[in-house]
Design a protein around this motif. Structure first.
Motif, mmCIF file in Angstrom:
data_model
loop_
_atom_site.group_PDB
_atom_site.id
_atom_site.type_symbol
_atom_site.label_atom_id
_atom_site.label_comp_id
_atom_site.label_asym_id
_atom_site.label_seq_id
_atom_site.Cartn_x
_atom_site.Cartn_y
_atom_site.Cartn_z
ATOM 1 N N MET A 104 0.809 -1.222 0.000
ATOM 2 C CA MET A 104 0.000 0.000 0.000
ATOM 3 C C MET A 104 0.845 1.277 0.000
ATOM 4 S SD MET A 104 -3.138 -1.085 -0.083
ATOM 5 C CE MET A 104 -4.314 0.062 0.638
ATOM 6 N N LYS A 105 2.103 1.163 0.399
ATOM 7 C CA LYS A 105 2.884 2.394 0.523
ATOM 8 C C LYS A 105 3.148 3.051 -0.841
ATOM 9 C CE LYS A 105 7.085 -0.311 1.461
ATOM 10 N NZ LYS A 105 7.513 -0.695 0.131
ATOM 11 N N ASP A 106 3.112 2.236 -1.889
ATOM 12 C CA ASP A 106 3.413 2.781 -3.214
ATOM 13 C C ASP A 106 2.275 3.596 -3.819
ATOM 14 O OD1 ASP A 106 5.860 1.580 -3.001
ATOM 15 O OD2 ASP A 106 5.158 -0.302 -3.897
ATOM 16 N N ARG A 107 1.104 3.599 -3.158
ATOM 17 C CA ARG A 107 -0.011 4.354 -3.735
ATOM 18 C C ARG A 107 -0.312 5.657 -2.972
ATOM 19 N NH1 ARG A 107 -3.615 4.702 -0.667
ATOM 20 N NH2 ARG A 107 -4.802 5.845 -2.214
ATOM 21 N N LEU A 108 0.539 5.999 -2.005
ATOM 22 C CA LEU A 108 0.248 7.173 -1.177
ATOM 23 C C LEU A 108 0.277 8.478 -1.978
ATOM 24 C CD1 LEU A 108 2.146 6.165 2.090
ATOM 25 C CD2 LEU A 108 -0.336 6.202 1.712
ATOM 26 N N GLY A 109 1.016 8.456 -3.102
ATOM 27 C CA GLY A 109 1.062 9.623 -3.976
ATOM 28 C C GLY A 109 -0.336 10.014 -4.445
ATOM 29 N N GLU A 110 -1.219 9.023 -4.642
ATOM 30 C CA GLU A 110 -2.596 9.315 -5.083
ATOM 31 C C GLU A 110 -3.323 10.150 -4.032
ATOM 32 O OE1 GLU A 110 -4.855 5.719 -6.042
ATOM 33 O OE2 GLU A 110 -3.020 4.876 -6.887
ATOM 34 N N ASP A 111 -3.157 9.767 -2.765
ATOM 35 C CA ASP A 111 -3.809 10.529 -1.682
ATOM 36 C C ASP A 111 -3.258 11.955 -1.646
ATOM 37 O OD1 ASP A 111 -4.934 8.111 -1.070
ATOM 38 O OD2 ASP A 111 -3.657 7.718 0.674
ATOM 39 N N GLN A 112 -1.971 12.062 -1.887
ATOM 40 C CA GLN A 112 -1.336 13.391 -1.814
ATOM 41 C C GLN A 112 -1.796 14.254 -2.994
ATOM 42 O OE1 GLN A 112 2.880 12.936 -0.977
ATOM 43 N NE2 GLN A 112 2.444 11.637 0.786
ATOM 44 N N TRP A 113 -2.014 13.617 -4.142
ATOM 45 C CA TRP A 113 -2.515 14.347 -5.298
ATOM 46 C C TRP A 113 -3.942 14.843 -5.015
ATOM 47 C CZ3 TRP A 113 -1.234 16.939 -9.395
ATOM 48 C CH2 TRP A 113 -2.225 17.250 -10.336
ATOM 49 N N ASN A 114 -4.775 13.941 -4.468
ATOM 50 C CA ASN A 114 -6.150 14.321 -4.117
ATOM 51 C C ASN A 114 -6.165 15.470 -3.110
ATOM 52 O OD1 ASN A 114 -7.489 12.544 -5.795
ATOM 53 N ND2 ASN A 114 -7.628 10.924 -4.265
ATOM 54 N N GLU A 146 1.315 19.367 2.430
ATOM 55 C CA GLU A 146 2.479 18.720 1.789
ATOM 56 C C GLU A 146 2.202 17.261 1.512
ATOM 57 O OE1 GLU A 146 6.264 19.298 3.806
ATOM 58 O OE2 GLU A 146 5.554 21.229 4.555
ATOM 59 N N THR A 147 1.243 16.680 2.263
ATOM 60 C CA THR A 147 0.976 15.247 2.064
ATOM 61 C C THR A 147 -0.540 15.023 1.942
ATOM 62 O OG1 THR A 147 1.172 14.906 4.457
ATOM 63 C CG2 THR A 147 3.124 14.450 3.114
ATOM 64 N N THR A 191 -7.117 12.894 3.163
ATOM 65 C CA THR A 191 -7.407 12.012 2.027
ATOM 66 C C THR A 191 -6.813 10.631 2.306
ATOM 67 O OG1 THR A 191 -5.429 12.762 0.882
ATOM 68 C CG2 THR A 191 -7.488 13.891 0.344
ATOM 69 N N HIS A 192 -7.428 9.616 1.703
ATOM 70 C CA HIS A 192 -6.989 8.240 1.962
ATOM 71 C C HIS A 192 -7.505 7.302 0.887
ATOM 72 C CE1 HIS A 192 -11.066 7.557 3.433
ATOM 73 N NE2 HIS A 192 -10.949 8.675 4.138
#
Ligand code: TLP
Length: 341
Positions: free
Chosen positions: A247-257, A278-279, A319-320
């Motif tokens: 799951m750690k590789d998808r955290l960028g999506e939450d940060q984009w949202n 920032e996150t 976001t999550h």
């Protein structure tokens, strides 16, 4: 309902639920649960530490760290809005019997010079400095990333004074994703680390503390004393393993949202950002609407979005995994509507 209260609200994925069903288990108090052992070994490796321990929550992990590092009557240094100071029900005083000395932060980062000044010298009147705690990402600073260089500077001062450093890394993988570096770049400047599996990583429950073999040996005993010695815990370690490895590789999506949501909030009359995100955490100030944060949170709920109060006029959105790009667009409309009323 679109739930933006916290990234703790994520539900386990289908893969996690299947892993729970199929998990090989044993009695973990006897260290006989293979799934827990695998989770602990994997976590220790990812964090670059000798050993790790599966604990029930981030709060329990932080408290075990304080209990293991410190003796009653000592003093711990921590940022003035850190979770351990702000949100753990006074546990460090109630359980470890230590006193806190808070240090101001800039976007969650303490100035190494302030740490140097705050470390106690030997004096019969003084408590000893037993621990320095860093939080990364920093929750109340709006999910701010504490730079690896700042942690390194603090660690070097701490080590020179023989004071251990603990990292509350509840959202450390968010920090790593935002900074584009490996988590070890942060964890190398610590003696012990706590990471949460149940926040952005989406596991239903659990945290990890990692450190030296010796530290984990004593921490295991503290976990038992606190009633955290779990038996066939493989059923909850199994989703934790998926959280940690996949799951750690998808955290960028939450940060984009979060970025999309923050930019939209800035455009809504009466609202402004209290922190630059920032996150995955956004803190908005509703003061311009002449209402309190709880009034705004209640109003927004009637529009189908759950948020959280973060001070008299501050509202937090997180976001999550369970919030899609589409949900973010709906949330923006709802926030704009709530702000109009
Ligand atoms: N934070 C929760 C609340 O307790 C505020 C949230 O919704 O953000 N360290 C940090 C930095 C945290 O943000 C949290 C949880 C914890 C520790 C504690 O984790 P848990 O909830 O597992 O005890």
């Amino acid at each position: 309902m679109i739930d933006l209260r916290s990234d703790t609200v994520t539900k386990p994925t289908e893969e996690m639920r299947k892993a729970m069903y199929n998990a090989e288990v044993g009695d973990d108090v006897y260290k006989e649960d293979p799934t827990v052992r695998e989770l602990e070994e994997t976590a220790a490796e990812i964090l670059g530490k000798e050993a790790a321990l599966f604990v029930t929550s981030g709060t329990q992990g932080n408290q075990i760290a304080v209990l293991t590092h410190c003796r009653p009557g000592q003093e711990i240094l921590l940022e003035e809005e850190s979770h351990i100071f702000y949100y753990e029900s006074g546990a460090v005083a109630a359980l470890a019997g230590v006193q806190t000395r808070t240090v101001p932060g800039s976007r969650g980062a303490m100035d190494p010079k302030d740490i140097f000044q705050a470390i106690r010298t030997e004096d019969i009147h003084y408590p000893e400095t037993g621990l320095i705690c860093i939080e990364n990402t920093h929750n109340r600073a709006g999910g701010a990333v504490v730079p690896a260089a700042n942690m390194e500077a603090i660690y070097s001062i701490a080590s020179a004074n023989k004071v251990p450093v603990h990292l509350d890394g509840a959202r450390l993988f968010n920090a790593a994703a935002a900074a584009g570096i490996d988590v070890k770049e942060f964890s190398k400047s610590t003696d012990t680390v706590q990471i949460c599996l149940s926040k952005g990583l989406g596991a239903p429950v659990g945290s990890i503390i990692a450190g030296s073999e010796k530290f984990i040996h004593t921490a295991r005993k503290w976990r038992k004393r606190l009633g955290g010695g779990m038996r066939q815990a493989g059923v909850i370690a199994a989703p934790g393993l998926i959280a940690l490895t996949k799951m750690k590789d998808r955290l960028g999506e939450d940060q984009w949202n979060a970025k999309v949501l923050a930019e939209a909030i800035e455009e809504i009359p009466g609202l402004k950002l209290a922190r630059q995100p920032e996150t995955n955490i956004i803190v908005a100030d509703v003061e311009g609407l002449n209402i309190t944060s709880s009034q705004f949170v209640d109003q927004l709920k009637t529009e189908g979005v759950i948020s959280g109060t973060f001070g008299p006029t501050f509202v937090r959105f997180v976001t999550h995994f369970d919030v899609s790009e589409d949900d973010i667009q709906k949330a923006i409309e709802a926030i704009a509507k709530a702000a109009k009323q």
